[in-house]
Design an enzyme around this catalytic site. Structure first.
Site, PDB file in Angstrom:
ATOM      1  N   GLU A  53     -87.889   3.033  29.216  1.00 31.03           N
ATOM      2  CA  GLU A  53     -87.693   4.478  29.439  1.00 31.03           C
ATOM      3  C   GLU A  53     -86.212   4.832  29.480  1.00 31.03           C
ATOM      4  O   GLU A  53     -85.766   5.824  28.892  1.00 31.03           O
ATOM      5  CB  GLU A  53     -88.340   4.902  30.760  1.00 31.03           C
ATOM      6  CG  GLU A  53     -89.845   4.953  30.723  1.00 31.03           C
ATOM      7  CD  GLU A  53     -90.396   5.260  32.105  1.00 31.03           C
ATOM      8  OE1 GLU A  53     -90.618   6.434  32.411  1.00 31.03           O
ATOM      9  OE2 GLU A  53     -90.590   4.310  32.890  1.00 31.03           O
ATOM     10  N   LYS A 100     -98.273   1.534  41.376  1.00 29.96           N
ATOM     11  CA  LYS A 100     -97.515   1.762  40.134  1.00 29.96           C
ATOM     12  C   LYS A 100     -96.651   0.599  39.702  1.00 29.96           C
ATOM     13  O   LYS A 100     -96.069  -0.108  40.510  1.00 29.96           O
ATOM     14  CB  LYS A 100     -96.616   2.988  40.319  1.00 29.96           C
ATOM     15  CG  LYS A 100     -97.404   4.265  40.475  1.00 29.96           C
ATOM     16  CD  LYS A 100     -97.625   4.931  39.153  1.00 29.96           C
ATOM     17  CE  LYS A 100     -96.352   5.649  38.779  1.00 29.96           C
ATOM     18  NZ  LYS A 100     -96.510   6.453  37.602  1.00 29.96           N
ATOM     19  N   HIS A 122    -100.421   8.881  12.713  1.00 30.68           N
ATOM     20  CA  HIS A 122    -100.726  10.044  13.576  1.00 30.68           C
ATOM     21  C   HIS A 122    -101.153   9.611  14.978  1.00 30.68           C
ATOM     22  O   HIS A 122    -101.891  10.321  15.658  1.00 30.68           O
ATOM     23  CB  HIS A 122    -101.821  10.920  12.958  1.00 30.68           C
ATOM     24  CG  HIS A 122    -101.587  11.246  11.514  1.00 30.68           C
ATOM     25  ND1 HIS A 122    -100.868  12.334  11.090  1.00 30.68           N
ATOM     26  CD2 HIS A 122    -101.947  10.574  10.385  1.00 30.68           C
ATOM     27  CE1 HIS A 122    -100.813  12.347   9.764  1.00 30.68           C
ATOM     28  NE2 HIS A 122    -101.450  11.275   9.310  1.00 30.68           N
ATOM     29  N   SER A 147     -93.096   2.313  42.485  1.00 33.91           N
ATOM     30  CA  SER A 147     -92.890   3.661  42.992  1.00 33.91           C
ATOM     31  C   SER A 147     -92.737   3.579  44.497  1.00 33.91           C
ATOM     32  O   SER A 147     -93.375   2.761  45.159  1.00 33.91           O
ATOM     33  CB  SER A 147     -94.086   4.530  42.620  1.00 33.91           C
ATOM     34  OG  SER A 147     -94.199   5.611  43.519  1.00 33.91           O
TER      35      SER A 147
END
Ligand code: ARG
Length: 464
Positions: free
Chosen positions: A298, A291, A164, A285
């Protein structure tokens, strides 16, 4: 348009036609833009067919020699980029046949004896997919080696295992990576299964009903390395279930990589901070200077959707088709090719990235402690001493609540405090509550004990 001026000989099949094809239709129906990638398979198939024709006395030995000479030149032209692919000749098959005929004359026109583009394209596609599966198996093997190396390096590194997405029990990072490895093992098995059913020869089915020439299909099958022939001519030219099956196997493989990706993305988040991925696999970024984004995992997660789409496309392509060949089948190629390309590229980039995954044991240890990851070990300890497991579970639940109230970890409670939850608790409880003790105790096959992780890696390497 004056039908009398129409040079029907320009088109291979236009003897019976009174006007040339509309330009838009030509563009709409052509496949040469994408099926030219099967040129090697097309030539291999044609040469095997020609050898069979000559062997059976259907064409002359000189015709075979001309065809072989012409094809050798065509291979050179395609490899050097000199070959001119033309929309006028629709697909890879007619482009090559036209050039062959230009080079060697009548022998080129005899090549298509006892054959149709329907069995030809099915043969090319099966050869192509078989080659692609063999290449993918190599890439998958390299990915597996990278996973095993990482698992070995981190065989002793404790991390929280989750259910979970909540801290559940201690595991080792190596054990987690071995779970990924197991997924890839089944992926390899599935690809091998697909290969078996792909590796059957359609050639000889001709357009749909077979041919009147005394052909030898077994000979062609053996020449091309097929395990046998497709037993029914209608089925041979029409079904693409092997391509569907491949896309299903590819979709599952991507599903696995997508799950790995999701974990890497989470673990790279500073809230987890479990791993770092080498900078060369991340991007920055353009606006936020701080970043570092996990673009590779991804994108792999995103590309998974694309491969699922190809599976859905092929299933839908097939569902409404009556026997035998229909032009619909030309739409089988782009989804299949893109699935092959996407899986290949994804495996390559993951194999390169995996060695650059660095763990941060401190962050993982922290998460383990905050999550009371050894609470189950305490319950097992009490059960071993005779307390029914449900009662043990209850007692440990109360102890966890107490530790939470005090803002400490379970092993930080004093012995007398622990004993207030069960008098069965002794001095030896503290080794049970340690992460190392918890890991070492799970020492059966498939368990997370570092010795078992190492044994699993050794078994995997022995299999490879
Ligand atoms: N380009 C076609 C395909 O990809 C080859 C077979 C065409 N056959 C035909 N009868 N039109 O399926």
């Amino acid at each position: 348009m004056n039908p009398d001026n129409f040079p029907s000989s320009q088109y291979t099949w236009a003897g019976n036609f009174s006007e040339p094809m509309d330009d838009l239709v030509k563009r709409y129906t052509a496949s040469v833009g994408f099926d030219q990638r099967m040129w090697r398979q097309d030539i291999r198939g044609s040469l095997a067919h020609a050898r069979m024709l000559a062997r059976q006395g259907i064409i002359a030995a000189e015709d075979l020699a001309d065809i072989q000479r012409g094809m050798a030149q065509i291979v050179g032209e395609i490899e050097s980029g000199a070959f001119v692919w033309s929309l006028d000749f629709e697909d890879v098959h007619l482009n090559i046949e036209k050039r062959l005929t230009a080079l060697v004359g009548d022998a080129g026109k005899r090549l298509h004896t006892g054959r149709s583009r329907n069995d030809q394209v099915a043969t090319d596609l099966r050869l192509y997919l078989r080659d692609a599966i063999d290449d993918l198996q190599v890439l998958l093997g390299q990915f597996q080696t990278a996973l095993l190396d990482l698992a070995e390096r981190e065989a002793d590194t404790p991390m929280p295992g989750f259910t979970h997405l909540q801290v559940a029990q201690p595991i080792t990072f190596g054990h987690h990576v071995l779970a990924w490895y197991e997924m890839t093992r089944r992926d390899a098995e599935r690809l091998a299964e697909v290969r078996k059913r792909t590796n059957r020869l359609p050639l000889g089915a001709a357009a749909l009903a077979g041919t009147t020439y005394p052909i030898d299909r077994e000979f062609v099958a053996a020449e091309l390395g097929f395990d046998g022939v497709c037993e029914n001519s209608l089925d041979a030219v029409s079904d693409r279930d092997f391509a569907v099956e491949f896309c299903a196997a590819a979709a599952l493989l991507m599903m696995h990589i997508s799950r790995m990706s999701e974990e890497l993305v989470l673990w790279m988040n500073p809230r987890f901070g479990f791993v770092k991925i080498a900078d060369r696999f991340c991007t920055g970024s353009s606006i936020m200077p701080q970043k570092k984004n996990p673009d590779v995992p991804e994108l792999a997660r995103g590309k998974t959707g694309r491969v699922y789409g190809h599976l859905a496309a092929l299933l839908t392509l097939m569902k409404g088709q009556p026997l035998a060949y229909n032009k619909d089948n030309q739409e089988d190629k782009e989804p299949l090719f893109d699935a092959v390309d996407t899986v290949s590229d994804t495996l390559r980039v993951f194999t390169a990235m995996i060695p650059g995954v660095a763990t941060r044991p401190q962050a993982m240890g922290e998460a383990l402690r905050q999550g009371f990851a050894t609470a189950t070990d305490l319950a097992d300890y009490l059960a071993r001493k005779g307390l029914p497991f449900r009662d043990a579970h209850q007692a440990v639940g109360l102890a966890v609540r107490r530790a939470e109230d005090l803002g400490v970890e379970l092993p930080r409670l004093s012995l007398s405090e622990l004993q207030s939850f069960s008098p069965m608790i002794d001095e030896d409880v503290f080794s049970v509550l340690s992460v190392e003790g918890s890991l070492a105790a799970r020492k059966h096959v498939g368990g997370t004990a570092p010795e078992q992780v190492r044994a699993a890696i050794a078994r995997a390497r022995a299999r490879a």
